[in-house]
Design an enzyme around this catalytic site. Structure first.
Site, short mmCIF file in Angstrom:
data_model
loop_
_atom_site.label_atom_id
_atom_site.label_comp_id
_atom_site.label_asym_id
_atom_site.label_seq_id
_atom_site.Cartn_x
_atom_site.Cartn_y
_atom_site.Cartn_z
N ARG A 68 0.83 -1.20 0.00
CA ARG A 68 0.00 0.00 0.00
C ARG A 68 0.87 1.26 0.00
O ARG A 68 0.56 2.26 0.65
CB ARG A 68 -0.96 0.02 1.21
CG ARG A 68 -1.82 -1.22 1.36
CD ARG A 68 -2.72 -1.45 0.17
NE ARG A 68 -3.66 -0.36 -0.02
CZ ARG A 68 -4.47 -0.23 -1.07
NH1 ARG A 68 -4.42 -1.14 -2.04
NH2 ARG A 68 -5.30 0.77 -1.17
N THR B 254 13.22 10.34 1.74
CA THR B 254 11.80 10.10 1.98
C THR B 254 11.09 10.00 0.63
O THR B 254 11.68 10.31 -0.41
CB THR B 254 11.18 11.24 2.82
OG1 THR B 254 9.85 10.89 3.20
CG2 THR B 254 11.16 12.55 2.04
N HIS C 160 -18.86 46.10 -27.94
CA HIS C 160 -20.14 45.57 -27.45
C HIS C 160 -20.80 44.67 -28.51
O HIS C 160 -22.01 44.45 -28.48
CB HIS C 160 -21.11 46.68 -27.04
CG HIS C 160 -20.47 47.75 -26.21
ND1 HIS C 160 -20.34 47.67 -24.84
CD2 HIS C 160 -19.90 48.94 -26.57
CE1 HIS C 160 -19.73 48.75 -24.39
NE2 HIS C 160 -19.44 49.53 -25.42
N GLN D 222 7.88 18.44 4.02
CA GLN D 222 8.14 17.16 3.35
C GLN D 222 8.05 17.33 1.84
O GLN D 222 8.73 16.65 1.08
CB GLN D 222 7.15 16.10 3.83
CG GLN D 222 7.49 14.70 3.36
CD GLN D 222 6.61 13.65 3.99
OE1 GLN D 222 5.56 13.32 3.42
NE2 GLN D 222 7.01 13.14 5.13
N SER E 40 -21.99 19.12 -40.78
CA SER E 40 -23.20 18.72 -40.06
C SER E 40 -23.76 17.46 -40.69
O SER E 40 -23.80 17.35 -41.93
CB SER E 40 -24.25 19.85 -40.09
OG SER E 40 -25.50 19.37 -39.64
N ARG F 182 -13.50 23.31 -30.40
CA ARG F 182 -12.74 22.39 -29.54
C ARG F 182 -11.81 23.18 -28.63
O ARG F 182 -11.68 22.89 -27.44
CB ARG F 182 -11.93 21.43 -30.39
CG ARG F 182 -11.11 20.44 -29.56
CD ARG F 182 -10.12 19.69 -30.43
NE ARG F 182 -10.79 19.01 -31.52
CZ ARG F 182 -10.18 18.61 -32.63
NH1 ARG F 182 -8.88 18.84 -32.80
NH2 ARG F 182 -10.85 17.99 -33.57
N SER G 92 -2.16 14.52 -2.88
CA SER G 92 -1.59 13.57 -3.83
C SER G 92 -2.55 13.22 -4.97
O SER G 92 -2.23 13.40 -6.14
CB SER G 92 -1.15 12.30 -3.11
OG SER G 92 -0.63 11.37 -4.01
#
Length: 479
Positions: free
Chosen positions: A104, A130, A178, A260, A308, A322, A353
């Site tokens: 784990r 670490t 505008h 850390q 289309s 897109r 994480s």
């Protein structure tokens, strides 16, 4: 039912109780795949965030650490260094997955997997470090390399649009404020609005990239206590170890202070500039979509492209759509690092994480996609000068009224009388346009009115579109 049972080929009940058509089939169609990778992103950016690069970088960082420790006198042999070096890419991913399931812990799973193929080096792999030594330092390498992939793409977009701006520097077009007709500008000058924003993004991305530092060799809570113990209290050697590994990783500087982890404010700065780029791309592509509706400008359209399924005549601006769609996603991602940075308790907490695995990768993948697509758009923009000219003819007579008044005054007319006559004729012409759907006939009305006879010969000159574009061409050429 087990959550993954559908992936093993069993029938998956749907809401109605019928059998899902996805219950059988190739493995790749049974799992969700991010469209950022499967549909859009470049191979280079996809690899940058791949497990292969990540875990090879972990191993390389363990090698750097061992090499630096050996050079500073710790008992690390050359044979151990060579063994690690020979196995940087020899990763047993199946073993690593099994180890992670058992332990784990992803970093220790890969320590064990690396040690398995480096039995001589096993005792010194990850010595004094670490998990964030490999985790955070790898993230910083990946972020730096991600910027290195984006910057040339952004520069190419700027280059293509600069060529476009120069080509159309003198072509008058109706300006909008505008989204209502305003004074004329030029097609090239409008492109310079896009260019200026993109140049700001280029500066911001370069600055964010160059200001990235390395986490370095800092230990469990950032105090370097484990390394101070390894070097028996020699502070100079601990500092040199940090400097050596930082240099080996290709960074000029490391953060002086960390917990850390490196400060999650760094992620905020990185995603801020990418989100800002997203806003720029969205604005550019929205402008192009609006101009496509006006039939003045279009993105590239392939010979056999279908706009289309129902309306064969359509030429939808799908590339710009897109870009807008993905740019919106890019802009929203800034909220993740902001919230993550705000809840990092003391020296660190692990609730950063899982979030960072998603948000950092998606930001760069999305930015990569929108820049590649925008480059494609910018290389094939199609301009329709006749449509632009017609729209100018529809609006320019109203804009020219001030010039007409000034010309009449110079010919001996009364400014107030002239203003009133122009006002009446303008309203009549506007009624033809708005109520009857006809063309703007203001100039014809002025030609027919004996009051304006003194300037009838000047009307062509007074209505020359190029006399309404100010210094737009010069501004384009000064970019």
């Amino acid at each position: 039912m087990d959550a993954g049972s559908g992936l093993s080929g069993e029938s998956v009940p749907t809401v109605t109780g019928s059998v899902s058509p996805l219950a059988q089939g190739p493995e790749e169609v049974l799992r969700y795949r991010s469209p950022l990778v499967s549909r859009y992103a470049s191979r280079e950016m996809a690899f940058n965030f791949s497990d292969s690069k990540k875990f090879q970088t972990w191993r390389r960082l363990w090698l750097y650490l061992a090499q630096a420790q050996r050079s500073l006198g710790l008992p690390v042999s050359e044979e151990q260094i060579q063994e690690m070096e020979a196995n940087l890419e020899n990763i047993d991913f199946k073993m690593a997955a099994e180890e992670e399931k058992r332990l784990r812990h992803d970093v220790m799973a890969h320590v064990h997997t690396f040690a398995h193929c480096c039995p001589r080096a096993a005792p010194i792999i990850h010595l004094g470090a670490t998990s964030c030594y490999v985790g955070d330092n790898t993230d910083l390498i990946v972020l730096r390399d991600g910027f290195d992939l984006l910057l040339p793409k952004l520069a190419r977009v700027i280059n293509r649009l600069a060529d476009f701006a120069k080509q159309y520097a003198d072509l008058p077009t109706l300006g909008f404020t505008h989204y209502q007709p305003a004074q004329l500008t030029t097609v090239g000058k409008r492109a310079c609005l896009w260019l200026q924003d993109l140049c700001m993004d280029l500066r911001n991305l370069e600055r964010a990239r160059n200001e990235l530092r390395f986490r370095g060799v800092k230990g469990t809570t950032g105090t370097q206590a484990s390394f101070l113990q390894l070097f028996e209290g020699d502070h100079d050697k601990v500092e040199e170890l940090d400097r050596l590994v930082t240099s080996m990783a290709g960074f000029k500087r490391a953060y002086i202070v960390t917990g850390q982890t490196y400060s999650r404010k760094v992620d905020v700065e990185v995603l801020s500039v990418l989100a800002s780029l997203g806003a720029t791309v969205h604005k550019i592509c929205t402008d192009i979509r609006l101009l496509a509706n006006l039939k003045e400008l279009e993105e590239p359209f392939e010979k056999e492209q279908i706009g289309s399924s129902a309306m064969p005549y359509k030429r939808n601006p799908m590339r710009c759509e897109r870009c807008c769609s993905l740019a919106r996603h890019l802009m929203t991602l800034i909220m993740n690092p902001l919230q993550t940075a705000s809840v990092q308790w003391f020296e660190r907490t692990l609730d950063d994480s899982a979030n960072r695995r998603v948000s950092l990768a998606e930001a760069f993948l999305t930015a990569d996609i929108v820049l590649s697509t925008l480059q494609n758009v910018s290389e094939g923009l199609v301009v329709y000068p006749k449509v632009i000219e017609r729209r100018i003819r529809q609006e320019l007579p109203f804009m020219a009224t001030e010039n007409v008044i000034m010309a009449m005054v110079k010919s001996g007319g009364n400014r107030q009388d002239c203003h009133e006559r122009i006002r009446v004729l303008s309203q009549q012409a506007a009624a033809v346009v708005k109520q009857e759907g006809g063309d703007n006939d203001l100039i014809s009305r002025i030609r027919s009115d004996p009051y304006f006879a003194p300037i009838h010969g000047q009307l062509e000159q007074l209505l020359d579109p190029k006399s309404f574009i100010g210094r737009a061409p010069q501004q384009v050429r000064s970019i």
